[in-house]
Design a protein around this motif. Structure first.
Motif, PDB file in Angstrom:
ATOM      1  N   VAL A   1      32.438  34.940  38.165  1.00  0.00           N
ATOM      2  CA  VAL A   1      33.390  34.097  37.705  1.00  0.00           C
ATOM      3  C   VAL A   1      33.860  34.769  36.242  1.00  0.00           C
ATOM      4  O   VAL A   1      32.886  35.222  35.507  1.00  0.00           O
ATOM      5  CB  VAL A   1      32.619  32.602  37.378  1.00  0.00           C
ATOM      6  CG1 VAL A   1      33.939  31.864  36.797  1.00  0.00           C
ATOM      7  CG2 VAL A   1      32.337  32.175  38.595  1.00  0.00           C
ATOM      8  N   PHE A   2      34.917  34.623  36.115  1.00  0.00           N
ATOM      9  CA  PHE A   2      35.580  35.242  34.644  1.00  0.00           C
ATOM     10  C   PHE A   2      36.352  34.034  34.212  1.00  0.00           C
ATOM     11  O   PHE A   2      37.537  33.626  34.847  1.00  0.00           O
ATOM     12  CB  PHE A   2      36.491  36.523  35.000  1.00  0.00           C
ATOM     13  CG  PHE A   2      37.110  36.861  33.542  1.00  0.00           C
ATOM     14  CD1 PHE A   2      36.368  37.662  32.783  1.00  0.00           C
ATOM     15  CD2 PHE A   2      38.385  36.554  33.312  1.00  0.00           C
ATOM     16  CE1 PHE A   2      37.091  38.274  31.456  1.00  0.00           C
ATOM     17  CE2 PHE A   2      38.878  36.988  32.209  1.00  0.00           C
ATOM     18  CZ  PHE A   2      38.214  37.904  31.279  1.00  0.00           C
ATOM     19  N   ILE A   3      36.317  33.630  32.648  1.00  0.00           N
ATOM     20  CA  ILE A   3      36.836  32.742  32.202  1.00  0.00           C
ATOM     21  C   ILE A   3      37.569  33.314  30.964  1.00  0.00           C
ATOM     22  O   ILE A   3      36.872  33.699  30.167  1.00  0.00           O
ATOM     23  CB  ILE A   3      36.031  31.488  31.785  1.00  0.00           C
ATOM     24  CG1 ILE A   3      35.635  30.693  33.159  1.00  0.00           C
ATOM     25  CG2 ILE A   3      37.133  30.456  31.207  1.00  0.00           C
ATOM     26  CD1 ILE A   3      34.662  29.486  32.911  1.00  0.00           C
ATOM     27  N   ALA A   4      38.656  33.104  30.559  1.00  0.00           N
ATOM     28  CA  ALA A   4      39.361  33.519  29.377  1.00  0.00           C
ATOM     29  C   ALA A   4      40.178  32.644  28.769  1.00  0.00           C
ATOM     30  O   ALA A   4      40.906  31.849  29.593  1.00  0.00           O
ATOM     31  CB  ALA A   4      40.061  34.983  29.600  1.00  0.00           C
ATOM     32  N   PHE A   5      40.061  32.334  27.363  1.00  0.00           N
ATOM     33  CA  PHE A   5      41.035  31.573  26.590  1.00  0.00           C
ATOM     34  C   PHE A   5      41.917  32.606  25.586  1.00  0.00           C
ATOM     35  O   PHE A   5      41.520  33.496  24.978  1.00  0.00           O
ATOM     36  CB  PHE A   5      40.158  30.718  25.738  1.00  0.00           C
ATOM     37  CG  PHE A   5      39.314  29.659  26.691  1.00  0.00           C
ATOM     38  CD1 PHE A   5      39.508  28.546  27.044  1.00  0.00           C
ATOM     39  CD2 PHE A   5      37.974  30.061  26.953  1.00  0.00           C
ATOM     40  CE1 PHE A   5      39.032  27.720  27.768  1.00  0.00           C
ATOM     41  CE2 PHE A   5      37.138  29.190  27.725  1.00  0.00           C
ATOM     42  CZ  PHE A   5      37.455  28.266  28.143  1.00  0.00           C
ATOM     43  N   GLY A   6      43.139  32.266  25.550  1.00  0.00           N
ATOM     44  CA  GLY A   6      43.909  32.989  24.670  1.00  0.00           C
ATOM     45  C   GLY A   6      44.383  32.211  23.362  1.00  0.00           C
ATOM     46  O   GLY A   6      44.502  30.928  23.435  1.00  0.00           O
TER      47      GLY A   6
END
Length: 286
Positions: free
Chosen positions: A260-265
């Motif tokens: 799982v990969f989660i990114a916030f910008g």
């Protein structure tokens, strides 16, 4: 050739270093470190990098240092050069990344002159051979062949493609990307990126006899062509983080496992110059 003059010398006490500027504009930073017994570390760096070339030239620029290293030096091919260095305590590498061009290496104190000779040749008299190009193509083809084969690599490539909108600068080497490599462009771009000694800072750290080092630098680094009036900055293109909430699922491989990969910008305050931007980037990548 004659030794270059020392235009200026200053002690930067809070960093524990001494800075010298030679008459060709080259900047030398020296730090003696008693804990680095019998070793001198060298880093030659200039702002610029692949950011200054077009997307079409990116592959040729990025792999131009591979081409130069595999082509050997001073009339020696790569095998002869390795044989010559086999009994010497000298190591050298180079890279053009997105924002800098570098040459890094180390040697024992008694091999310092050899290290400087090699670095000076890479800057002033690189050689580019068909054999060197053949090996460079092998490296690129190998990367292209394994593109997306392993599930983990496939997942990582999809993350990069999504975050960077398929940017040629930030995604793995695909078979399509490999076709962008061009021999003549690679040589041209290498020469452009490494042509001006005044644009480089030469950093030495370790078990150093400073007087001896500077005399060698005056002779070797001082022999390089340099124009202090033509100093480069790098370029930073804004990367637009994908808007909204995006969710994607990819399936690859046979094993019952997942990642799982989660990114916030978000936006950082605008940097006023490239030094500030480099610091921001380095902190984020720690």
């Amino acid at each position: 050739s004659e030794k270059a003059d020392i235009e200026s010398k200053r002690r930067i006490s809070n960093l524990g270093v001494t800075e010298y500027i030679l008459s060709n504009g080259a900047r030398i930073i020296v730090r003696n470190a008693p804990n680095e017994k019998s070793r001198i570390n060298m880093r030659i760096v200039s702002k610029g990098g692949c950011a200054l070339v077009s997307d079409q030239d990116w592959m040729s620029c990025y792999f131009s240092t591979t081409y130069a290293m595999y082509s050997g030096l001073n009339g020696l091919d790569i095998n002869q050069l390795q044989k010559y260095l086999s009994d010497k305590n000298v190591n050298l590498n180079m890279e053009i990344n997105e924002h800098e061009e570098t040459i890094t290496g180390f040697s024992s104190p008694d091999q310092l002159e050899c290290l400087l000779q090699l670095a000076t040749l890479l800057l002033s008299k690189p050689q580019f051979t068909d054999q060197g190009w053949y090996f460079t193509q092998l490296v690129v083809d190998q990367q292209a062949r394994v593109y997306g084969v392993q599930p983990g690599d496939y997942f990582y490539s999809k993350i990069l493609e999504f975050l960077f909108n398929d940017s040629v600068r930030h995604t793995p080497i695909s078979p399509e990307k490999a076709t962008m490599l061009n021999q003549k462009d690679a040589e041209r771009l290498y020469r452009e990126r490494y042509s001006n000694a005044a644009d480089f800072t030469f950093i030495f750290y370790g078990d150093i006899n400073e007087k001896e080092l500077i005399e060698l630098c005056r002779y070797y680094i001082g022999s390089l062509k340099g124009d202090p009036k033509v100093l480069e900055e790098t370029k930073y293109e804004p990367l637009n983080f994908p808007e909204g909430i995006n969710e994607k699922t990819y399936k690859k491989g046979q094993e019952k496992q997942g990642q799982v990969f989660i990114a916030f910008g978000g936006d950082l305050p605008a940097a006023e110059n490239s030094n500030e931007y480099l610091k921001d980037e380095a902190m984020l990548l720690q």
